[in-house]
Design a protein around this motif. Structure first.
Motif, mmCIF file in Angstrom:
data_model
loop_
_atom_site.group_PDB
_atom_site.id
_atom_site.type_symbol
_atom_site.label_atom_id
_atom_site.label_comp_id
_atom_site.label_asym_id
_atom_site.label_seq_id
_atom_site.Cartn_x
_atom_site.Cartn_y
_atom_site.Cartn_z
ATOM 1 N N ASN A 196 0.830 -1.211 0.000
ATOM 2 C CA ASN A 196 0.000 0.000 0.000
ATOM 3 C C ASN A 196 0.863 1.259 0.000
ATOM 4 O OD1 ASN A 196 -2.383 -1.446 -0.041
ATOM 5 N ND2 ASN A 196 -2.626 -1.403 2.168
ATOM 6 N N TYR A 197 1.971 1.221 0.711
ATOM 7 C CA TYR A 197 2.893 2.358 0.710
ATOM 8 C C TYR A 197 3.477 2.571 -0.691
ATOM 9 C CZ TYR A 197 7.200 4.976 1.546
ATOM 10 O OH TYR A 197 8.223 5.891 1.479
ATOM 11 N N LEU A 198 3.909 1.498 -1.326
ATOM 12 C CA LEU A 198 4.491 1.601 -2.663
ATOM 13 C C LEU A 198 3.452 2.004 -3.711
ATOM 14 C CD1 LEU A 198 6.852 -1.504 -2.604
ATOM 15 C CD2 LEU A 198 7.528 0.912 -2.609
ATOM 16 N N ALA A 199 2.190 1.628 -3.502
ATOM 17 C CA ALA A 199 1.120 1.976 -4.441
ATOM 18 C C ALA A 199 0.615 3.399 -4.230
ATOM 19 C CB ALA A 199 -0.034 0.991 -4.307
ATOM 20 N N ALA A 251 5.234 8.973 6.695
ATOM 21 C CA ALA A 251 6.261 10.017 6.712
ATOM 22 C C ALA A 251 7.605 9.365 6.388
ATOM 23 C CB ALA A 251 6.317 10.675 8.090
ATOM 24 N N PRO A 252 8.444 10.040 5.607
ATOM 25 C CA PRO A 252 9.736 9.448 5.239
ATOM 26 C C PRO A 252 10.617 9.113 6.439
ATOM 27 C CG PRO A 252 9.302 11.417 3.946
ATOM 28 C CD PRO A 252 8.220 11.328 4.977
ATOM 29 N N SER A 253 10.376 9.761 7.572
ATOM 30 C CA SER A 253 11.204 9.504 8.752
ATOM 31 C C SER A 253 10.748 8.278 9.544
ATOM 32 C CB SER A 253 11.184 10.737 9.666
ATOM 33 O OG SER A 253 9.860 10.988 10.093
ATOM 34 N N ALA A 311 8.707 3.054 6.769
ATOM 35 C CA ALA A 311 8.916 3.647 5.441
ATOM 36 C C ALA A 311 10.374 3.496 5.008
ATOM 37 C CB ALA A 311 8.508 5.115 5.441
ATOM 38 N N LYS A 312 11.291 3.674 5.941
ATOM 39 C CA LYS A 312 12.714 3.502 5.619
ATOM 40 C C LYS A 312 13.013 2.064 5.214
ATOM 41 C CE LYS A 312 14.393 7.194 8.610
ATOM 42 N NZ LYS A 312 15.173 7.511 9.811
ATOM 43 N N ARG A 313 12.382 1.110 5.892
ATOM 44 C CA ARG A 313 12.588 -0.300 5.551
ATOM 45 C C ARG A 313 12.070 -0.600 4.146
ATOM 46 N NH1 ARG A 313 10.446 -2.707 11.300
ATOM 47 N NH2 ARG A 313 12.305 -2.172 12.494
ATOM 48 N N VAL A 314 10.883 -0.086 3.829
ATOM 49 C CA VAL A 314 10.311 -0.334 2.501
ATOM 50 C C VAL A 314 11.155 0.340 1.418
ATOM 51 C CG1 VAL A 314 8.286 -0.019 1.030
ATOM 52 C CG2 VAL A 314 7.987 -0.619 3.437
ATOM 53 N N GLU A 315 11.610 1.558 1.682
ATOM 54 C CA GLU A 315 12.469 2.247 0.714
ATOM 55 C C GLU A 315 13.767 1.485 0.496
ATOM 56 O OE1 GLU A 315 11.982 4.754 -1.354
ATOM 57 O OE2 GLU A 315 9.916 4.898 -0.646
ATOM 58 N N TRP A 316 14.330 0.920 1.573
ATOM 59 C CA TRP A 316 15.549 0.122 1.444
ATOM 60 C C TRP A 316 15.286 -1.095 0.554
ATOM 61 C CZ3 TRP A 316 17.258 -4.777 2.211
ATOM 62 C CH2 TRP A 316 18.643 -4.967 2.190
ATOM 63 N N LEU A 317 14.145 -1.758 0.743
ATOM 64 C CA LEU A 317 13.794 -2.903 -0.100
ATOM 65 C C LEU A 317 13.700 -2.485 -1.566
ATOM 66 C CD1 LEU A 317 11.017 -4.570 2.095
ATOM 67 C CD2 LEU A 317 13.334 -5.428 1.708
ATOM 68 N N HIS A 318 13.076 -1.330 -1.799
ATOM 69 C CA HIS A 318 12.907 -0.840 -3.169
ATOM 70 C C HIS A 318 14.253 -0.491 -3.804
ATOM 71 C CE1 HIS A 318 10.791 0.827 -6.549
ATOM 72 N NE2 HIS A 318 11.363 2.004 -6.378
ATOM 73 N N GLU A 319 15.117 0.174 -3.055
ATOM 74 C CA GLU A 319 16.431 0.569 -3.574
ATOM 75 C C GLU A 319 17.332 -0.629 -3.850
ATOM 76 O OE1 GLU A 319 17.866 3.206 -0.582
ATOM 77 O OE2 GLU A 319 16.466 4.811 -1.161
ATOM 78 N N ASN A 320 17.101 -1.732 -3.160
ATOM 79 C CA ASN A 320 17.962 -2.906 -3.308
ATOM 80 C C ASN A 320 17.332 -4.018 -4.142
ATOM 81 O OD1 ASN A 320 20.548 -2.538 -1.607
ATOM 82 N ND2 ASN A 320 18.905 -1.646 -0.394
ATOM 83 N N ILE A 329 13.034 -8.237 7.303
ATOM 84 C CA ILE A 329 13.326 -6.800 7.339
ATOM 85 C C ILE A 329 12.091 -6.008 7.742
ATOM 86 C CG2 ILE A 329 13.882 -4.805 5.884
ATOM 87 C CD1 ILE A 329 15.929 -6.650 4.483
ATOM 88 N N LEU A 330 10.930 -6.328 7.155
ATOM 89 C CA LEU A 330 9.709 -5.586 7.478
ATOM 90 C C LEU A 330 9.283 -5.770 8.933
ATOM 91 C CD1 LEU A 330 7.543 -6.091 4.271
ATOM 92 C CD2 LEU A 330 8.732 -4.021 5.005
#
Length: 127
Positions: free
Chosen positions: A59-62, A68-70, A74-83, A111-112
């Protein structure tokens, strides 16, 4: 389109509990203020718990759940996306917009849920 603004999000892996407070973008009270809703769920098994975390990440990615980015989640999901641990669903459909989903794997679930910190994981990039 309606979306949820996540105000707080807590993951308790030990007790299998997810707690969140959120506001729905198009729900307001009689004073035209957004109403805050509370989500608290305890799960019976670790699989159900981790599956629900994957749903929150999707849902966050969609874009239907705005964290909030902090926020740690959200940081965990962004890390998954970047990697490279997300998949581009646009490639497999005829819909015009891009959206991603988290790849369901044991590493992603760890990780999540906070069992493994992303900074302690090394992923080898395939070139």
């Amino acid at each position: 389109m309606s979306y949820e603004i996540i105000k707080s999000f807590k993951v308790d892996r030990k007790n299998l509990i997810i707690k969140a407070t959120y506001q729905v973008s198009n729900v307001r009270d009689w004073n035209n203020r957004r109403m805050t809703e509370v989500f608290e769920q305890q799960y019976d098994t670790i699989e159900e718990f981790e599956s629900q975390l994957i749903c929150w990440a999707d849902n966050y990615l969609a874009g239907t759940a705005h964290f909030a980015p902090s926020m740690t989640f959200a940081k965990r999901v962004e890390w998954l996306h970047e990697n490279g641990l997300t998949i581009d669903k646009h490639k497999y459909s005829d819909i015009d917009w891009k959206w991603f989903e988290v790849i369901d794997s044991s590493l992603t679930r760890k990780i999540l849920s906070g069992e493994v910190k992303p900074k302690n994981v090394k992923i080898e990039k395939i070139s």
